[in-house]
Design a protein around this motif. Structure first.
Motif: not given
Length: 333
Positions: A77-91, A93-99
């Motif tokens: 079962h292949k994992g993909n860290i990109v998914m939670p790194f992006y989608h944790l923003k919905s919880d 306390f996790w704030h994406l800093v844009p380029q």
């Protein structure tokens, strides 16, 4: 959210995909992406790798996440860290800093499928300041780790998660020891001894130092490829095999892709003390399929940028004399 109780609640209410058909009982039939990512961040803070409130999706974070994933989910079962790194923003306390220049795009996009696209849009992540302050404290960090382990995983999985935390801690400690070893004289062979570190911790620590030294680039072919999920094409190879040398000194290592790791170990390729690739005479000169090996002959390998990480010449000579397949090894030294 300012208190530990606030974040205990937040950590126990992560938004997840829930499906008994898709996710196994080992993750309570829920997607484990976000818990694995947060456990990885906690581990890196504990090891002093993340020291300020700005989390980047770097090799250390990806490798730690992958270790959790493989221990619990396996390789199928292949994992993909990109998914939670992006989608944790919905919880909350996790704030994406844009380029720079990507602020508007980041507010409209719904999915980020690959590491390349994420890096184009996102510079990193900032946590709530109160949360980051709590995570710098061992007691608070352990409390939130316990919430993640106990809320999202059944008892039979929890021991695996604890094991990953131990391997991560030991491997970083071992990596630091290996870097300290560079201050001394390189020794071709270490005396066999009882090691404080478990085999997996040593292997992970050695790989981390060597692959980083070569910037995830194969020393022989110069290839530097990552999958969309961020996995690297190279591994850490011992020049003098561990079975003989018992030596994880980074100067006894090369970062190699799968093909050139195998051909190096089999003696079909060697490297001279002048760091030039040598192709063994056993490689068929008439077979067009071997051309991609043969064209490497006498090319200079890709080397680490810092001199103290250069492969030891005594180790390369040993490989030529003992592994490389040639009738007269002295012709190559």
């Amino acid at each position: 959210m300012n208190t530990i109780d606030d974040y205990k609640r937040a950590f126990s209410k992560l938004r997840q995909d829930s499906s008994a058909a898709r996710w196994p009982i080992s993750t309570n039939h829920r997607a484990p992406y976000k818990p694995f990512l947060l456990l990885s961040v906690l581990d890196l803070i504990a090891q002093g790798i993340i020291t300020n409130n700005f989390v980047t999706l770097d090799a250390d974070l990806m490798d730690t996440f992958d270790l959790y994933w493989i221990k619990v989910m396996g390789h199928d079962h292949k994992g993909n860290i990109v998914m939670p790194f992006y989608h944790l923003k919905s919880d909350g306390f996790w704030h994406l800093v844009p380029q720079s220049g990507m602020e508007q795009v980041l507010t409209t996009i719904k999915q980020v499928p690959s590491l390349r696209q994420l890096n184009q849009l996102v510079a990193g992540v900032q946590l709530n300041e109160a949360l980051f302050t709590l995570l710098l404290q061992a007691n608070s960090r352990d409390t939130l780790r316990q919430v993640l382990i106990e809320h999202y995983f059944p008892p039979e999985t929890r021991t695996k998660l604890v094991e990953v935390g131990r391997i991560t801690a030991e491997s970083f400690e071992y990596s630091r020891e290996l870097l300290d070893r560079l201050r001394g004289t390189f020794r071709l062979q270490e005396a066999p001894t009882e090691y404080y570190y478990h085999t997996e911790s040593r292997s992970t620590g050695f790989r981390r130092v060597v692959v980083k030294a070569y910037d995830h680039t194969c020393a022989i072919c110069g290839i530097r490829i990552r999958t969309p999920e961020g996995r690297t094409a190279v591994a850490a190879a011992h020049i003098v095999p561990w079975s003989f040398s018992h030596n994880d000194d980074p100067r006894n290592g090369l970062a190699l892709c799968g093909l050139h790791h195998w051909t190096f170990d089999q003696g079909m390729l060697g490297i001279s003390p002048e760091y030039q690739i040598q192709v063994s005479p056993i490689v068929d000169r008439e077979d067009s399929a071997t051309e991609m090996l043969r064209i490497l002959h006498n090319q200079t390998i890709t080397l680490p940028k810092v001199s103290y990480l250069l492969p030891a010449k005594t180790a390369l000579k040993w490989h030529i004399n003992n592994i490389f397949r040639v009738k007269n090894a002295s012709d190559w030294i």
